[in-house]
Design an enzyme around this catalytic site. Structure first.
Site, PDB file in Angstrom:
ATOM      1  N   ASP A 100     -13.145  -2.032   0.891  1.00 22.43           N
ATOM      2  CA  ASP A 100     -13.098  -2.907  -0.117  1.00 22.43           C
ATOM      3  C   ASP A 100     -12.899  -4.454   0.354  1.00 22.43           C
ATOM      4  O   ASP A 100     -12.721  -4.740   1.519  1.00 22.43           O
ATOM      5  CB  ASP A 100     -11.845  -2.646  -0.987  1.00 22.43           C
ATOM      6  CG  ASP A 100     -10.239  -2.569  -0.240  1.00 22.43           C
ATOM      7  OD1 ASP A 100     -10.577  -2.904   0.938  1.00 22.43           O
ATOM      8  OD2 ASP A 100      -9.476  -2.213  -0.765  1.00 22.43           O
ATOM      9  N   ASN A 118       1.573   0.651  -6.048  1.00 25.46           N
ATOM     10  CA  ASN A 118       1.306   1.193  -7.541  1.00 25.46           C
ATOM     11  C   ASN A 118       0.387   2.447  -7.361  1.00 25.46           C
ATOM     12  O   ASN A 118       0.090   2.939  -8.378  1.00 25.46           O
ATOM     13  CB  ASN A 118       0.562   0.339  -8.474  1.00 25.46           C
ATOM     14  CG  ASN A 118      -0.787  -0.275  -7.686  1.00 25.46           C
ATOM     15  OD1 ASN A 118      -1.146   0.148  -6.674  1.00 25.46           O
ATOM     16  ND2 ASN A 118      -1.442  -1.074  -8.422  1.00 25.46           N
ATOM     17  N   HIS A 160      -2.384   2.533  -5.734  1.00 26.99           N
ATOM     18  CA  HIS A 160      -3.903   2.586  -5.566  1.00 26.99           C
ATOM     19  C   HIS A 160      -4.157   2.757  -4.109  1.00 26.99           C
ATOM     20  O   HIS A 160      -3.699   2.805  -3.137  1.00 26.99           O
ATOM     21  CB  HIS A 160      -4.080   1.139  -5.948  1.00 26.99           C
ATOM     22  CG  HIS A 160      -3.727   0.085  -4.793  1.00 26.99           C
ATOM     23  ND1 HIS A 160      -3.805  -1.325  -5.417  1.00 26.99           N
ATOM     24  CD2 HIS A 160      -3.481   0.046  -3.562  1.00 26.99           C
ATOM     25  CE1 HIS A 160      -3.609  -2.019  -4.179  1.00 26.99           C
ATOM     26  NE2 HIS A 160      -3.369  -1.093  -3.207  1.00 26.99           N
ATOM     27  N   GLU A 196      -7.340   1.073  -8.930  1.00 20.88           N
ATOM     28  CA  GLU A 196      -6.020   0.830  -9.560  1.00 20.88           C
ATOM     29  C   GLU A 196      -5.737   1.984 -10.553  1.00 20.88           C
ATOM     30  O   GLU A 196      -6.594   2.433 -10.868  1.00 20.88           O
ATOM     31  CB  GLU A 196      -6.214  -0.552 -10.251  1.00 20.88           C
ATOM     32  CG  GLU A 196      -6.349  -1.634  -9.354  1.00 20.88           C
ATOM     33  CD  GLU A 196      -5.061  -2.105  -8.620  1.00 20.88           C
ATOM     34  OE1 GLU A 196      -4.373  -1.436  -7.708  1.00 20.88           O
ATOM     35  OE2 GLU A 196      -4.525  -3.247  -8.753  1.00 20.88           O
TER      36      GLU A 196
HETATM   37  P1  PGA Z   1      -0.759  -2.170   3.204  1.00 15.53           P
HETATM   38  O1  PGA Z   1      -1.570  -2.076   1.981  1.00 15.53           O
HETATM   39  O2  PGA Z   1      -1.106  -1.251   4.304  1.00 15.53           O
HETATM   40  O3  PGA Z   1      -0.670  -3.557   3.733  1.00 15.53           O
HETATM   41  O4  PGA Z   1       0.652  -1.891   2.860  1.00 15.53           O
HETATM   42  C1  PGA Z   1      -2.005  -0.969   1.368  1.00 15.53           C
HETATM   43  C2  PGA Z   1      -2.597  -1.124   0.279  1.00 15.53           C
HETATM   44  O5  PGA Z   1      -2.239  -1.743  -0.682  1.00 15.53           O
HETATM   45  O6  PGA Z   1      -3.691  -0.314   0.110  1.00 15.53           O
END
Ligand code: PGA
Length: 243
Positions: A67, A136, A138, A143
């Site tokens: 992404d 959340n 995701h 999302e």
């Molecule tokens: P992080 O992000 O590895 O920086 O905790 C995870 C995400 O939001 O997919």
């Protein structure tokens, strides 16, 4: 879906890197799709080291970025592109024809999504996906509410994603949308690793593994994947029933 728990972040990262490096050794032309972020950061370092130490032929595998923040140039140090460039592409000296990332500055992001969908078809599907999980639930920028059959798409981001995302940037930045590979691709991926570490992820990991499978909690899709692995450290697993 299997759950594998490791003592701490370092062990989790070393083992995750080991799974991926071994898979590349077994199938040098595999297609790997990876998330950037704090969680896989150390895995990247271990992966680079292991591929080099083992003298694995990594000249043929394909890399796809999961992404990107819409609108960001690859030179922005908080972009997913910059993360992969500095942590994977440059250390491994990958050829630019070996990696594929969304152009988040494209005038037509929908076209960019369809090009990614076609690329995945042309590659014969994704062999391994390594993803993280947001606060959340995701995965990538899928999302809450995202269809479990979505292909690549542009996503409106929840406030929590935009505020947690500030940590990747040197100063405050206005984050809008995201562009992401969707769950249709995740479900078609041969093997999926979702990794998480730290007590801040304990609640979302509990929901992922023990909660209902629902589009309102995206990571619960892992329960439906026939070759899905949840890789966690003890802190992230601290709220699970069997701990
Ligand atoms: P992080 O992000 O590895 O920086 O905790 C995870 C995400 O939001 O997919």
């Amino acid at each position: 879906m299997q759950v594998l728990t490791f003592k701490d972040y370092e062990e989790l990262s070393a083992n995750t890197a080991g799974f991926i490096a071994d898979a590349i050794a077994d199938n040098p032309s595999l297609t790997l799709c990876m998330a950037s972020g704090s969680t896989p950061a150390l895995t990247c370092d271990f992966l680079v080291k292991k591929l080099k130490d083992d003298k694995t032929d990594y000249s043929k595998f394909s890399f796809i970025g999961l992404d990107e923040w819409a609108g960001l140039p690859p030179t922005n140090t908080g972009s997913c592109h910059y993360f992969f460039k500095t942590k994977i592409f440059e250390p491994l000296k990958l050829r630019s024809s070996q990696y594929y990332l969304f152009n988040a500055q494209a005038a037509n992001l929908q076209k960019e999504c369809r090009a990614m969908d076609q690329l995945i078809i042309d590659k014969g599907g994704i062999d391994i996906m390594l993803v993280g999980i947001g606060m959340n639930g995701h995965i990538g920028f899928n999302e809450p509410g995202t269809s479990f059959t979505a292909l690549s798409h542009v996503a409106e981001l929840e406030e929590i994603t935009k505020s947690v995302g500030q940590k990747y940037f040197d100063g405050p930045v206005e984050l809008g949308k995201g562009i992401t590979i969707g769950f249709g691709h995740l479900m078609n991926t041969k093997k999926v690793f979702l990794m998480a570490n730290g007590s801040k992820k304990a609640e979302v990991i509990k929901k992922t593994i023990e909660g209902p499978v629902t589009e309102s909690f995206p990571a619960s899709i892992m329960q439906k994947h026939t070759d899905g692995f949840i890789l966690i450290d003890e802190e992230a697993g601290s709220l699970l029933k069997d701990q």
